[in-house]
Design an enzyme around this catalytic site. Structure first.
Site, PDB file in Angstrom:
ATOM      1  N   GLY A   1       0.867  -1.171   0.000  1.00 26.68           N
ATOM      2  CA  GLY A   1       0.000   0.000   0.000  1.00 26.68           C
ATOM      3  C   GLY A   1       0.896   1.211   0.000  1.00 26.68           C
ATOM      4  O   GLY A   1       0.974   1.940  -0.999  1.00 26.68           O
TER       5      GLY A   1
ATOM      6  N   LEU B   1       3.752   3.082  -0.989  1.00 25.48           N
ATOM      7  CA  LEU B   1       4.605   2.785  -2.140  1.00 25.48           C
ATOM      8  C   LEU B   1       6.060   2.655  -1.713  1.00 25.48           C
ATOM      9  O   LEU B   1       6.552   3.393  -0.868  1.00 25.48           O
ATOM     10  CB  LEU B   1       4.428   3.864  -3.205  1.00 25.48           C
ATOM     11  CG  LEU B   1       3.051   3.840  -3.872  1.00 25.48           C
ATOM     12  CD1 LEU B   1       2.854   5.052  -4.759  1.00 25.48           C
ATOM     13  CD2 LEU B   1       2.849   2.554  -4.668  1.00 25.48           C
TER      14      LEU B   1
ATOM     15  N   ASN C   1       4.230   3.767 -17.029  1.00 27.93           N
ATOM     16  CA  ASN C   1       3.058   4.244 -17.775  1.00 27.93           C
ATOM     17  C   ASN C   1       2.949   5.763 -17.834  1.00 27.93           C
ATOM     18  O   ASN C   1       2.011   6.307 -18.429  1.00 27.93           O
ATOM     19  CB  ASN C   1       1.765   3.635 -17.217  1.00 27.93           C
ATOM     20  CG  ASN C   1       1.457   4.066 -15.788  1.00 27.93           C
ATOM     21  OD1 ASN C   1       1.868   5.139 -15.343  1.00 27.93           O
ATOM     22  ND2 ASN C   1       0.716   3.239 -15.066  1.00 27.93           N
TER      23      ASN C   1
ATOM     24  N   ILE D   1       1.972   7.938 -15.780  1.00 28.24           N
ATOM     25  CA  ILE D   1       0.759   8.543 -15.219  1.00 28.24           C
ATOM     26  C   ILE D   1       0.777   8.426 -13.697  1.00 28.24           C
ATOM     27  O   ILE D   1       1.075   7.364 -13.145  1.00 28.24           O
ATOM     28  CB  ILE D   1      -0.516   7.852 -15.754  1.00 28.24           C
ATOM     29  CG1 ILE D   1      -0.644   8.056 -17.273  1.00 28.24           C
ATOM     30  CG2 ILE D   1      -1.757   8.360 -15.041  1.00 28.24           C
ATOM     31  CD1 ILE D   1      -0.935   9.473 -17.705  1.00 28.24           C
TER      32      ILE D   1
ATOM     33  N   HIS E   1      -6.673   6.206 -13.451  1.00 26.69           N
ATOM     34  CA  HIS E   1      -5.795   5.759 -12.367  1.00 26.69           C
ATOM     35  C   HIS E   1      -6.530   5.544 -11.050  1.00 26.69           C
ATOM     36  O   HIS E   1      -6.625   4.413 -10.570  1.00 26.69           O
ATOM     37  CB  HIS E   1      -4.664   6.764 -12.156  1.00 26.69           C
ATOM     38  CG  HIS E   1      -3.723   6.392 -11.054  1.00 26.69           C
ATOM     39  ND1 HIS E   1      -2.928   5.260 -11.098  1.00 26.69           N
ATOM     40  CD2 HIS E   1      -3.454   6.973  -9.863  1.00 26.69           C
ATOM     41  CE1 HIS E   1      -2.211   5.170  -9.992  1.00 26.69           C
ATOM     42  NE2 HIS E   1      -2.514   6.199  -9.225  1.00 26.69           N
TER      43      HIS E   1
ATOM     44  N   ARG F   1      22.595  -1.396  26.317  1.00 25.49           N
ATOM     45  CA  ARG F   1      23.014  -1.802  24.967  1.00 25.49           C
ATOM     46  C   ARG F   1      24.081  -2.896  25.051  1.00 25.49           C
ATOM     47  O   ARG F   1      24.124  -3.796  24.203  1.00 25.49           O
ATOM     48  CB  ARG F   1      23.521  -0.614  24.162  1.00 25.49           C
ATOM     49  CG  ARG F   1      24.775   0.054  24.713  1.00 25.49           C
ATOM     50  CD  ARG F   1      25.382   1.035  23.727  1.00 25.49           C
ATOM     51  NE  ARG F   1      26.497   1.772  24.330  1.00 25.49           N
ATOM     52  CZ  ARG F   1      27.402   2.423  23.639  1.00 25.49           C
ATOM     53  NH1 ARG F   1      27.359   2.439  22.314  1.00 25.49           N
ATOM     54  NH2 ARG F   1      28.369   3.080  24.258  1.00 25.49           N
TER      55      ARG F   1
ATOM     56  N   GLU G   1      18.120   3.302   6.926  1.00 21.33           N
ATOM     57  CA  GLU G   1      17.225   2.788   7.972  1.00 21.33           C
ATOM     58  C   GLU G   1      15.888   2.295   7.425  1.00 21.33           C
ATOM     59  O   GLU G   1      15.384   1.249   7.841  1.00 21.33           O
ATOM     60  CB  GLU G   1      16.974   3.859   9.044  1.00 21.33           C
ATOM     61  CG  GLU G   1      18.152   4.116   9.957  1.00 21.33           C
ATOM     62  CD  GLU G   1      19.113   5.142   9.407  1.00 21.33           C
ATOM     63  OE1 GLU G   1      20.125   5.424  10.071  1.00 21.33           O
ATOM     64  OE2 GLU G   1      18.849   5.677   8.297  1.00 21.33           O
TER      65      GLU G   1
ATOM     66  N   HIS H   1      20.855   4.117  22.419  1.00 23.51           N
ATOM     67  CA  HIS H   1      20.994   5.569  22.581  1.00 23.51           C
ATOM     68  C   HIS H   1      19.591   6.175  22.740  1.00 23.51           C
ATOM     69  O   HIS H   1      19.135   6.970  21.938  1.00 23.51           O
ATOM     70  CB  HIS H   1      21.745   6.181  21.393  1.00 23.51           C
ATOM     71  CG  HIS H   1      23.159   5.689  21.278  1.00 23.51           C
ATOM     72  ND1 HIS H   1      23.474   4.356  21.111  1.00 23.51           N
ATOM     73  CD2 HIS H   1      24.344   6.355  21.321  1.00 23.51           C
ATOM     74  CE1 HIS H   1      24.794   4.225  21.039  1.00 23.51           C
ATOM     75  NE2 HIS H   1      25.351   5.426  21.183  1.00 23.51           N
TER      76      HIS H   1
ATOM     77  N   ASP I   1      25.885  14.612  21.783  1.00 24.48           N
ATOM     78  CA  ASP I   1      25.385  14.696  20.408  1.00 24.48           C
ATOM     79  C   ASP I   1      24.216  15.664  20.274  1.00 24.48           C
ATOM     80  O   ASP I   1      23.883  16.084  19.162  1.00 24.48           O
ATOM     81  CB  ASP I   1      24.973  13.312  19.898  1.00 24.48           C
ATOM     82  CG  ASP I   1      26.172  12.485  19.455  1.00 24.48           C
ATOM     83  OD1 ASP I   1      27.224  13.081  19.181  1.00 24.48           O
ATOM     84  OD2 ASP I   1      26.050  11.255  19.398  1.00 24.48           O
TER      85      ASP I   1
END
Length: 681
Positions: free
Chosen positions: A132, A134, A203, A205, A279, A375, A431, A480, A488
Site C-alpha cells: 500500500g 509505495l 506508464n 501517469i 488511475h 546496549r 534505515e 541511545h 550529540d
C-alpha cells in the site's frame, strides 16, 4: 480501436482486466487502470514463468510475487482467482476451496471481503506481503531474495537442492519515486541478488497527471548505476516480449534485474486509457462496457469468465506447479533422512517455531552498583539467543559497534556479495530500507532483527508499522534511547519516540531498567511470534539491581511488576523504565528513610502490562493509591493512563541539549530530588 481476440492467452489476460474493472466499478472505489495495463505481466508470470503450485500456496520453494503497487490490488485478486490458488487456515493447512472466491471479488473493498483495497498479508493465501505505502513491497522483496540466498547457502547440498526460488516484484512510478525503493535497490545491487526481478510499470501517469510534472529521470541509467541488469519491454501486450525479458533475467547470474515495461494505463478503455482519469477512480459503467466491447466480451455481463480460461491456468500453472512441488517434496523427504539435524532446523522455520533450547544460554547478571549500559547487556543476550536459533539473522544501519548488535560467536559470519551464508547483515546508512528488508526476511520464515539509534526510528516508522500490521516477530534493537546520549545534542536525543512507538498498535516496546531486565525482555519478546518488539536501550551505564533485595526480573513478562514494596498500603507509587528506574529506586530509599511507605514499579513494557487482567493491574497499581509518580526521560504522553489525573511526571516536555549526559539530566531536572519532591517528600 479493437483489441478483441479469440486467442486463449489474450482471453485470459482480458479476463483479468474485466474482473478488475467490474470489481472497482461495483465498489465505486479503487484503481482500475493499472490492473488493466499490467494484466499481461501478471498472466505471463503466473501462467508461464513462476515456480508456484496453486494447490500448495505456502510451498517453501515457491517463487514470490510481490505487488508493490498495492493500489492495483485487483490485478492480484483476479489472477489468484483464475489461477485456482487454494485457501489455507490460520495454521497453514490447505483447504478445499479457493483463496479468492468470485464472491470476494464482487465484494471488493467491503468489510468482510479478503479483497481489501490494498493487499493484506494473511488475509488470503497468495498475498505474500501487505503493500500500500509505495516502496514497501519492493523493499520487502529484497529481504525475500536475501532469505533465499541464505537458505540455499546454509541448507542446500550437492544432492538436495531445496531452495532456488526467484522473487518478482511489480512496481510503479510511485514506488520508484519513494526513497525507500532506491535504498533497497542499492542494497540489492551491492549484494548482487540475481534471484530478484523488479518489473517496472512505466506508464507515465500518476494521480495528478503526467509523471513529467515531477519525474523526469532516466530510471534505466539510475539502476545501471545501482548495479542492476536493465531490460526494456516496449509493449507488454506482446507476451513474447515479456517472455524474452524474463529469460534475460534468468540468464543474468551476477545482478538483480529490472524490466522496464512501457504500458498504457486503462488499456482498452477508449476514452480514458493513457490518462490519469483511469488511475484512481472507477471508469464509469459506460466506459467499462466500451472496454469490454474492445475485448470482445459481453458488455453488460459483470464478472464474466469465458469458458476455458480457468482450465487454461490449470493446464499451465496448475500442472507445472504440481509437478514442481512433487519433485521438491521427494527431495525434502530424502533430505530429512540424510540431514536430520538440518531438517529439524528447517522444519522449525516452516512451522514458525523456536528450536528446543533456544534460551538455555541467556545469561544471569550479577548485582553491580556500577552496572552497565543496557546496549551492552543486550549484545550479550542477543548473541546467547542467536547462537541457539540458527535461523536468526540481522544487522544494523552501519551502527553495529554502537548498537552491540553484531553476532560474534563462531560461525556467525557476514552476509556479503557472493558470500551468502553469514548471519550479520550490513545495511549501510539506510534505515527505512533496512526495516523493509527485515520485513521480507521474516515473511520468509527467518527471525530477523534490525538495529539503529532510537532517534532514527523516524526513518523506519512506515516499515515498523507494517511489521505490526502483518504480525511479524521482528526485533528492533534501538540504542541511545534518551537525553542520556549527551553531547550529540537534540538531533540525536529521542524525546517523543517512546510515545510514538508505543502508539503503534501491536508493537511491543520494551525499555528494560537493568541487565537482568534486558535478559527477561528478550526472553519474553522472542516467545511472542505474532507481534514485533522494540528493544529500547541505553548508552549510559545503570546499576544491575540485586535480585535478592528486589523482585525477580521475570516480572518483565507481564510488562510491569512490583520491584520493591512496603508494608501495607503505599503512600506513593514510583514507576519508571530504563535508566530512570534507578532514580525511582534511590528516591524510594530516601522517601522510606523519611517515613514514607513507598512502592516501586518497573514498567519495561506498557503494551504487555495493558494486556494483563484487571486484577493483576490493580494488584500492581492499587486504584486507591492515587499519589503516583512516573519517571522517564521522554514525554509524559504514554504515562497518563498509569499515573491518573492526580499523578505527577518527572521527564521531558521539549527537546534535549548538548552536554555530558549527567549534566543534561540535571539541566532538565530529572534527578532524585525531583522525584522525591513530586512524591510529596
Amino acid at each position: 480501436m479493437s483489441v478483441a481476440s479469440t486467442d486463449l492467452e489474450t482471453l485470459a489476460v482480458d479476463t483479468i482486466r474485466s474482473l478488475s474493472m467490474d470489481a472497482v466499478q461495483t465498489a465505486n472505489s479503487g484503481h482500475p487502470g493499472t490492473p488493466m495495463a499490467l494484466a499481461p505481466i501478471a498472466y505471463q508470470l503466473f501462467n508461464h514463468t513462476m515456480q508456484y503450485d496453486p494447490a500448495q500456496p505456502h510451498w517453501p520453494n515457491r517463487d514470490r510475487f510481490v505487488l508493490s503497487c498495492g493500489h492495483a490490488s485487483m490485478l492480484l485478486y483476479s489472477t489468484l482467482h483464475l489461477a485456482g490458488v487454494k485457501a489455507t487456515d490460520k495454521d497453514g493447512k490447505v483447504l478445499d476451496e479457493l483463496s479468492i472466491k468470485l464472491e470476494d471479488i464482487k465484494n471488493f473493498r467491503q468489510i468482510g471481503s479478503v479483497c481489501a483495497g490494498h493487499p493484506e498479508y494473511a488475509e488470503a493465501a497468495g498475498i505474500e506481503t501487505t503493500t500500500g505505502p509505495l516502496g514497501a513491497g519492493v523493499s520487502n522483496s529484497v529481504g525475500m531474495a536475501i532469505s533465499e540466498k541464505w537458505l540455499a547457502e546454509n541448507y542446500n547440498t550437492d544432492d538436495h537442492k531445496l531452495f532456488d526460488y526467484n522473487v518478482f516484484a511489480l512496481c510503479s512510478d510511485g514506488d520508484l519515486m519513494e526513497g525507500v525503493a532506491c535504498e533497497a535497490a542499492s542494497v540489492a545491487g551491492h549484494l548482487k541478488l540475481d534471484n530478484l526481478c523488479w518489473l517496472y510499470d512505466d506508464n507515465s501517469i500518476t494521480i495528478e497527471g503526467d509523471t513529467s510534472l515531477a519525474f523526469s529521470e532516466d530510471v534505466g541509467k539510475r539502476f545501471e548505476g545501482l548495479g542492476w541488469n536493465v531490460v526494456h519491454v516496449a509493449d507488454v501486450n506482446e507476451l513474447s516480449n515479456l517472455a524474452d525479458a524474463i529469460e534475460k533475467f534468468r540468464s543474468c547470474t551476477d545482478k538483480p534485474t529490472i524490466i522496464i515495461c512501457k504500458t498504457i494505463i486503462g488499456w482498452g478503455a477508449p476514452n480514458k486509457q493513457n490518462t490519469h482519469g483511469a488511475h484512481g477512480a472507477p471508469l464509469g459503467w459506460d466506459e467499462v462496457e466500451l472496454a469490454k466491447k474492445a475485448y470482445g466480451f459481453p458488455p453488460e455481463e459483470k464478472f464474466y469468465i469465458p469458458d476455458g480460461v480457468v482450465e487454461h491456468f490449470a493446464n499451465n500453472l496448475g500442472q507445472r506447479g504440481a509437478a514442481g512441488y512433487e519433485k521438491w517434496n521427494e527431495t525434502w523427504s530424502a533430505y530429512k533422512s540424510a540431514n536430520p539435524e538440518k531438517a529439524a532446523e528447517l522444519q522449525a522455520i516452516f512451522d514458525g517455531k523456536l528450536p528446543e533450547g533456544w534460551d538455555k544460554d541467556i545469561p544471569e547478571f550479577e548485582a553491580s552498583e556500577k552496572g552497565d549500559a543496557t546496549r551492552n547487556s543486550s549484545g550479550k543476550v542477543l548473541n546467547a539467543i542467536a547462537k541457539n536459533v540458527p535461523f536468526m539473522i540481522g544487522g544494523s544501519a552501519d551502527l553495529a559497534p554502537s548498537n552491540k548488535s553484531d553476532l560474534k560467536f563462531e560461525g556467525a559470519g557476514d552476509f556479503l556479495p557472493n558470500q551468502f551464508g553469514g548471519r550479520n547483515l550490513h545495511f549501510g546508512i539506510r534505515e527505512h530500507a533496512m526495516a523493509g528488508i527485515v520485513n521480507g526476511i521474516c515473511l520468509s520464515g527467518l527471525r530477523g532483527y534490525a538495529a539503529t539509534f532510537f532517534v532514527f526510528t523516524d526513518y523506519m516508522r512506515g516499515a515498523m508499522r507494517l511489521s505490526s500490521i502483518m504480525h511479524q516477530p521482528i526485533l528492533y534493537i534501538l540504542t541511545h534511547d534518551s537525553i542520556g546520549v549527551g553531547e550529540d545534542g537534540p538531533t540525536h536525543q529521542p524525546v517523543e519516540h517512546l510515545s510514538a512507538c508505543r502508539a503503534i498498535p501491536g508493537l511491543n516496546v520494551f525499555r528494560p531498567g537493568d541487565a537482568n531486565e534486558v535478559a527477561e525482555c528478550y526472553r519474553t519478546a522472542m516467545q511472542i511470534t505474532d507481534h514485533p518488539a522494540a528493544m529500547v536501550l541505553s548508552r549510559q551505564n545503570m546499576a544491575t539491581l540485586c535480585r535478592t533485595k528486589y523482585a525477580d526480573a521475570s516480572g518483565c513478562s507481564k510488562g510491569g511488576y512490583v520491584l520493591a514494596d512496603c508494608e501495607g498500603t503505599p503512600d506513593v507509587i514510583l514507576m519508571g523504565s530504563g535508566s530512570e528506574l534507578g532514580l525511582c529506586v534511590t528516591a524510594a530509599e530516601k522517601l522510606t528513610a523519611a517515613g514514607k511507605k513507598v512502592r516501586v514499579v518497573s514498567m519495561p513494557c506498557m503494551d504487555l502490562f495493558a494486556e494483563q487482567s484487571q486484577a493483576y493491574r490493580d494488584q500492581v497499581l492499587p486504584p486507591e493509591v492515587t499519589n503516583r509518580v512516573a519517571v522517564e526521560a521522554g514525554l509524559r504522553m504514554s504515562w497518563d493512563r498509569w499515573i491518573g489525573l492526580q499523578g505527577k511526571f518527572v521527564g521531558m516536555s521539549g527537546y534535549g541539549a548538548s552536554g555530558p549526559y549527567a549534566e543534561v539530566y540535571e539541566h532538565f531536572g530529572i534527578n532524585e530530588d525531583a522525584v522525591v519532591a513530586a512524591a510529596g517528600g
